[in-house]
Design a protein around this motif. Sequence first.
Motif, PDB file in Angstrom:
ATOM      1  N   ASP A   1       0.809  -1.229   0.000  1.00 33.43           N
ATOM      2  CA  ASP A   1       0.000   0.000   0.000  1.00 33.43           C
ATOM      3  C   ASP A   1       0.841   1.278   0.000  1.00 33.43           C
ATOM      4  O   ASP A   1       0.308   2.368  -0.223  1.00 33.43           O
ATOM      5  CB  ASP A   1      -0.922   0.019   1.220  1.00 33.43           C
ATOM      6  N   GLN A   2       2.126   1.141   0.280  1.00 35.95           N
ATOM      7  CA  GLN A   2       2.992   2.321   0.268  1.00 35.95           C
ATOM      8  C   GLN A   2       3.366   2.746  -1.151  1.00 35.95           C
ATOM      9  O   GLN A   2       3.870   3.831  -1.368  1.00 35.95           O
ATOM     10  CB  GLN A   2       4.280   2.042   1.062  1.00 35.95           C
ATOM     11  N   PHE A   3       3.137   1.863  -2.105  1.00 31.77           N
ATOM     12  CA  PHE A   3       3.511   2.140  -3.488  1.00 31.77           C
ATOM     13  C   PHE A   3       2.273   2.467  -4.320  1.00 31.77           C
ATOM     14  O   PHE A   3       1.189   1.918  -4.096  1.00 31.77           O
ATOM     15  CB  PHE A   3       4.186   0.906  -4.115  1.00 31.77           C
ATOM     16  N   SER A   4       2.466   3.334  -5.294  1.00 34.22           N
ATOM     17  CA  SER A   4       1.404   3.587  -6.272  1.00 34.22           C
ATOM     18  C   SER A   4       2.042   4.008  -7.588  1.00 34.22           C
ATOM     19  O   SER A   4       3.187   4.477  -7.612  1.00 34.22           O
ATOM     20  CB  SER A   4       0.427   4.660  -5.780  1.00 34.22           C
ATOM     21  N   VAL A   5       1.308   3.807  -8.664  1.00 29.35           N
ATOM     22  CA  VAL A   5       1.783   4.237  -9.979  1.00 29.35           C
ATOM     23  C   VAL A   5       0.688   5.045 -10.650  1.00 29.35           C
ATOM     24  O   VAL A   5      -0.493   4.854 -10.392  1.00 29.35           O
ATOM     25  CB  VAL A   5       2.180   3.045 -10.893  1.00 29.35           C
ATOM     26  N   GLU A   6       1.152   5.932 -11.541  1.00 28.02           N
ATOM     27  CA  GLU A   6       0.222   6.753 -12.312  1.00 28.02           C
ATOM     28  C   GLU A   6       0.790   6.988 -13.686  1.00 28.02           C
ATOM     29  O   GLU A   6       2.002   7.035 -13.878  1.00 28.02           O
ATOM     30  CB  GLU A   6       0.048   8.129 -11.636  1.00 28.02           C
ATOM     31  N   ARG A   7      -0.135   7.154 -14.633  1.00 28.12           N
ATOM     32  CA  ARG A   7       0.268   7.605 -15.960  1.00 28.12           C
ATOM     33  C   ARG A   7      -0.657   8.776 -16.284  1.00 28.12           C
ATOM     34  O   ARG A   7      -1.602   8.655 -17.038  1.00 28.12           O
ATOM     35  CB  ARG A   7       0.128   6.484 -16.978  1.00 28.12           C
ATOM     36  N   PRO A   8      -0.384   9.915 -15.677  1.00 25.97           N
ATOM     37  CA  PRO A   8      -1.367  10.998 -15.635  1.00 25.97           C
ATOM     38  C   PRO A   8      -1.671  11.651 -16.983  1.00 25.97           C
ATOM     39  O   PRO A   8      -2.788  12.110 -17.206  1.00 25.97           O
ATOM     40  CB  PRO A   8      -0.721  12.007 -14.680  1.00 25.97           C
ATOM     41  N   ASP A   9      -0.693  11.714 -17.870  1.00 22.39           N
ATOM     42  CA  ASP A   9      -0.891  12.539 -19.063  1.00 22.39           C
ATOM     43  C   ASP A   9      -0.551  11.811 -20.358  1.00 22.39           C
ATOM     44  O   ASP A   9      -0.327  12.435 -21.371  1.00 22.39           O
ATOM     45  CB  ASP A   9      -0.036  13.806 -18.954  1.00 22.39           C
ATOM     46  N   GLY A  10      -0.490  10.514 -20.316  1.00 20.82           N
ATOM     47  CA  GLY A  10      -0.222   9.743 -21.527  1.00 20.82           C
ATOM     48  C   GLY A  10       1.225   9.672 -21.923  1.00 20.82           C
ATOM     49  O   GLY A  10       1.569   8.979 -22.879  1.00 20.82           O
ATOM     50  N   SER A  11       2.095  10.393 -21.203  1.00 21.14           N
ATOM     51  CA  SER A  11       3.518  10.263 -21.515  1.00 21.14           C
ATOM     52  C   SER A  11       4.327   9.895 -20.280  1.00 21.14           C
ATOM     53  O   SER A  11       5.137   8.982 -20.327  1.00 21.14           O
ATOM     54  CB  SER A  11       4.051  11.542 -22.147  1.00 21.14           C
ATOM     55  N   ASN A  12       4.102  10.569 -19.161  1.00 20.77           N
ATOM     56  CA  ASN A  12       4.847  10.247 -17.952  1.00 20.77           C
ATOM     57  C   ASN A  12       4.270   9.025 -17.255  1.00 20.77           C
ATOM     58  O   ASN A  12       3.070   8.753 -17.325  1.00 20.77           O
ATOM     59  CB  ASN A  12       4.800  11.436 -16.978  1.00 20.77           C
ATOM     60  N   PHE A  13       5.148   8.314 -16.568  1.00 23.98           N
ATOM     61  CA  PHE A  13       4.753   7.122 -15.792  1.00 23.98           C
ATOM     62  C   PHE A  13       5.506   7.236 -14.484  1.00 23.98           C
ATOM     63  O   PHE A  13       6.739   7.236 -14.476  1.00 23.98           O
ATOM     64  CB  PHE A  13       5.140   5.878 -16.588  1.00 23.98           C
ATOM     65  N   THR A  14       4.772   7.377 -13.368  1.00 28.14           N
ATOM     66  CA  THR A  14       5.437   7.655 -12.106  1.00 28.14           C
ATOM     67  C   THR A  14       5.228   6.540 -11.105  1.00 28.14           C
ATOM     68  O   THR A  14       4.193   5.858 -11.105  1.00 28.14           O
ATOM     69  CB  THR A  14       4.920   8.972 -11.484  1.00 28.14           C
ATOM     70  N   LEU A  15       6.226   6.398 -10.242  1.00 25.58           N
ATOM     71  CA  LEU A  15       6.158   5.477  -9.110  1.00 25.58           C
ATOM     72  C   LEU A  15       6.279   6.322  -7.854  1.00 25.58           C
ATOM     73  O   LEU A  15       7.247   7.065  -7.698  1.00 25.58           O
ATOM     74  CB  LEU A  15       7.292   4.451  -9.167  1.00 25.58           C
TER      75      LEU A  15
END
Lengths: 115, 112
Positions: free
Chosen positions: A63-77
């Motif tokens: 639960d401490q980790f999450s990922v997002e691809r907010p704008d179709g180019s960036n991918f964050t951890l």
Amino acid sequence: EPEVTQTPSHQVTQMGQEVILRCVPISNHLYFYWYRQILGQKVEFLVSFYNNEISEKSEIFDDQFSVERPDGSNFTLKIRSTKLEDSAMYFCASGGRDRGIRGYTFGSGTRLTVV
Amino acid sequence: EDKVVQSPLSLVVHEGDTVTLNCSYEVTNFRSLLWYKQEKKAPTFLFMLTSSGIEKKSGRLSSILDKKELFSILNITATQTGDSAVYLCAVEQGGATNKLIFGTGTLLAVQP
């Protein structure tokens, strides 16, 4: 040759702080991954992301980790509250329709040091 | 438990030697086997193998897969100091994610 770009290359953070690791995968790729490599150990799968959602996560990815691809180019951890044992090299990787020929492309990694 | 085992763990050779790196695996839902070279940071793709007995070749590097015996080898002929790196073997697991399961790597040092 298209590249996967990761920033920052090195991050030092205090235990309990939140960190966000950023990746720009290859633009026409479909499959996105985070892996980590603790010093001296093997590369380990953390999470995969396809069609705008997590397709699989490992036991490490709690639960401490999450990922997002907010704008179709960036991918964050994101790691919400870092622990000493989170210190590792984090690799972003992506794969496209040609992955049967070209495999998966890895970024240069972010070395996270938790103190 | 799925696992990928590489041998040897490390190897020191002289320029011009030929080396063979080994990778054995026990992975459910096998899709392919990949070899990567890791010099400083990013693993760089070398080969992807899906069919048994078909050698893939790129310059002095070649690799072959045996799906019956569950192993692969990576050969490097006429080694050069620039071949010094960690060589990673990874198995792509089929399914929704196609995630990679890595071995520990073989550290190759090529001395002049």
